[in-house]
Every structure is written in C-alpha cells, then in structure tokens.
Design an enzyme around this catalytic site. Sequence first.
Site, PDB file in Angstrom:
ATOM      1  N   ASN A 127       0.800  -1.225   0.000  1.00  0.00           N
ATOM      2  CA  ASN A 127       0.000   0.000   0.000  1.00  0.00           C
ATOM      3  C   ASN A 127       0.833   1.277   0.000  1.00  0.00           C
ATOM      4  O   ASN A 127       0.353   2.312  -0.448  1.00  0.00           O
ATOM      5  CB  ASN A 127      -0.924  -0.003   1.219  1.00  0.00           C
ATOM      6  CG  ASN A 127      -1.562   1.341   1.470  1.00  0.00           C
ATOM      7  OD1 ASN A 127      -2.466   1.769   0.759  1.00  0.00           O
ATOM      8  ND2 ASN A 127      -1.068   2.045   2.493  1.00  0.00           N
ATOM      9  N   ALA A 128       2.063   1.232   0.503  1.00  0.00           N
ATOM     10  CA  ALA A 128       2.859   2.452   0.649  1.00  0.00           C
ATOM     11  C   ALA A 128       2.983   3.185  -0.681  1.00  0.00           C
ATOM     12  O   ALA A 128       3.190   2.567  -1.731  1.00  0.00           O
ATOM     13  CB  ALA A 128       4.249   2.103   1.187  1.00  0.00           C
ATOM     14  N   TYR A 156       3.793   9.739 -11.232  1.00  0.00           N
ATOM     15  CA  TYR A 156       2.910   8.914 -10.402  1.00  0.00           C
ATOM     16  C   TYR A 156       2.119   7.935 -11.267  1.00  0.00           C
ATOM     17  O   TYR A 156       2.034   6.741 -10.960  1.00  0.00           O
ATOM     18  CB  TYR A 156       1.961   9.823  -9.621  1.00  0.00           C
ATOM     19  CG  TYR A 156       0.959   9.088  -8.759  1.00  0.00           C
ATOM     20  CD1 TYR A 156       1.327   8.590  -7.515  1.00  0.00           C
ATOM     21  CD2 TYR A 156      -0.357   8.902  -9.190  1.00  0.00           C
ATOM     22  CE1 TYR A 156       0.407   7.919  -6.714  1.00  0.00           C
ATOM     23  CE2 TYR A 156      -1.280   8.235  -8.401  1.00  0.00           C
ATOM     24  CZ  TYR A 156      -0.895   7.749  -7.166  1.00  0.00           C
ATOM     25  OH  TYR A 156      -1.805   7.078  -6.380  1.00  0.00           O
ATOM     26  N   ALA A 215       2.843   6.757 -14.173  1.00  0.00           N
ATOM     27  CA  ALA A 215       3.735   5.736 -14.727  1.00  0.00           C
ATOM     28  C   ALA A 215       4.071   4.679 -13.686  1.00  0.00           C
ATOM     29  O   ALA A 215       4.133   3.483 -13.996  1.00  0.00           O
ATOM     30  CB  ALA A 215       5.012   6.391 -15.245  1.00  0.00           C
ATOM     31  N   LYS A 246       2.207   3.689 -11.217  1.00  0.00           N
ATOM     32  CA  LYS A 246       1.034   2.843 -10.994  1.00  0.00           C
ATOM     33  C   LYS A 246       0.773   1.924 -12.192  1.00  0.00           C
ATOM     34  O   LYS A 246       0.343   0.776 -12.017  1.00  0.00           O
ATOM     35  CB  LYS A 246      -0.192   3.714 -10.707  1.00  0.00           C
ATOM     36  CG  LYS A 246      -0.105   4.461  -9.377  1.00  0.00           C
ATOM     37  CD  LYS A 246       0.065   3.489  -8.209  1.00  0.00           C
ATOM     38  CE  LYS A 246       0.051   4.187  -6.873  1.00  0.00           C
ATOM     39  NZ  LYS A 246       0.183   3.235  -5.740  1.00  0.00           N
TER      40      LYS A 246
END
Length: 348
Positions: free
Chosen positions: A132-133, A197, A199, A201
């Site tokens: 999750n981090a 961000y 990219a 994900k």
Amino acid sequence: MDLIHTFLNLIAPPFTFFFLLFFLPPFQIFKFFLSILGTLFSEDVAGKVVVITGASSGIGESLAYEYAKRGACLVLAARRERSLQEVAERARDLGSPDVVVVRADVSKAEDCRKVVDQTMNRFGRLDHLVNNAGIMSVSMLEEVEDITGYRETMDINFWGYVYMTRFAAPYLRNSRGRIVVLSSSSSWMPTPRMSFYNASKAAISQFFETLRVEFGPDIGITLVTPGFIESELTQGKFYNAGERVIDQDMRDVQVSTTPILRVESAARSIVRSAIRGERYVTEPAWFRVTYWWKLFCPEVMEWVFRLMYLASPGEPEKETFGKKVLDYTGVKSLLYPETVQVPEPKND
C-alpha cells in the site's frame, strides 16, 4: 514471413470479434456464479497474519482496522513509528490478537527484508501481503529542473512493492496466501502533472498482472485501482523533487470536481474483495467507466482532461476550469469530506 502477418492482419480482428460475441455472455454468467461462491465461502482471516505497508495513515491505516475487526494478526510497516504505534493500539482495541510495528522505508530492500523476517520470527507464517505504501508527485514535465529528484516516486510506488513481494513470495506460496496491491485508476488516466505517479502505478499494475501467470493458483492477487480516496494525498500532501509539499490549492486542481470517497468505505470494500478472492476491485465502483472511456474514446478523454486540468494560455497554472468550478459554485463541500480540508496531514 510478411505473408503470415498480412494473413493475421486480415483474420485476427474479425475472428476475435465473433469469438467474443459468443464467448463473453456465457463467460460473464460463469464469473457471476463464481462471485456468488466467493461471497458464500469467503476466507476467514481470524488468526491469520497480514502485513500492511504504508499503514501509518490513509488507506493503509483503515485497512489495518478492517483486518483487525476480522481477528487477523497484523504487521504494520511505515516510516513514521509514532503514528504506527497509534494505529496498532486502535487495531488491538478493534480485535486484532497481536500487532507488530516495524519502522521501515519500502524503497530500501533491506528494510523490506526486515519486515518479512520479523513477521516470520514472530508468527512463523504470512497469509496476506498488502502493498500500500505510496507517494504522489505533481509537476509538469517541462517544469522539472532535476528529473532525478523524482526517482523516489518509482522507488516507493514500484520498487517498494517489488521488494516486499519478492521476500514474501515463498511464505505466501506455503500458505497459499494473497497479495493485495494498491495500484490506482491513474494507471490508465492521463492526468496532467501526475506523469511520474501515473507511470509508477501503470508499472505496478502490469507487474502484478504478470505475476498472476507466474504464481498461478498458489498465490492470489487482488489488484485495487481506486479513484480519489480520503487520504493524505487528497489532503494535499505531495512530493516534488524529494521534498514534501503541502498544497491544497494544487490538490483542488488535481482532484478537480471528482468526488472523494471516504476511506472507511474504500477499506471495507477492499478487504471484502480480498477475502472473496476477487481479482480486481475499483472504488468507488463507478470509476470503472473511466477505463472504458480510455479504451474506446481516448481522444475524448484527453480533451476533457486538458479542459479540466490545464489553465488557459496567459492564466496562472492553478486557475484551471475544474478549480474555478469548485471555487465559484461551492460544490467542494459536497464533493470533499471535511477531513481532507484540514491544513496539515498527520506527521511525526
């Protein structure tokens, strides 16, 4: 060789169309019955061991509480130990029989190994790994002076997941466990200023899609692609060139008129999907339609994003159409929970 490709160019599209035309309806019915079975025979995580990274706030914190309510033993990892201790205390009150706190930076392989080692030393097993981090960086590419300062986005959002999964995989295989992956709908949405961000994900989504094939049925994977969720990110906490920035005006620009979902609701849905063995979950559920817009009408989506997220020539960067709608209509109070409008996110 060219003849083969010419033949496939002619045959593959119509064959695929007619195959899907006849295959999809019964396949969807089959998946519907599988979902019913998943609901009826959900996994009981009471007494099982769940590792959650990024558990000091936001979605990670709420996921810890949801697993605690179901009686799971927890290993909570993040960089902010004091916040972790507070989360651990509440998780115990909610029903977790044992909670371990590990201060760790998931961008460092040795810290990820430490989290897994302490889990095995304490419990001797690992059943769920919740990756999750994450951090969010916001900047137009041509405004970045030192592009190396954005490596941290990939180090945490991508490599942190890779490290944790690599070290945990043998134990998850032994327990036939599950990996819950917090990716994002940003993996397919072309939101301006979020290229790094987005990219990160997209990379993590494809990484775990590949691991589905490599792991087979031994390790389940639930890929989570949320929209905007109540968290420090939607409070306006960004990382630019390695520096933490609190900018709620920029938050309003980036979130625009998209409703923000309360984190408790998202966490409930994510854990429920995980114990049912579901492969995908998007919260809020309506956000799934953005994927179909991207797939079938990418030009329309790009036009809408330019309209909503980019200022007109000659105007300040933050004077976007989406932010003007928020400022002039008063809908912000309806779309944003009060908790994301606090001036300062949680900090140690």
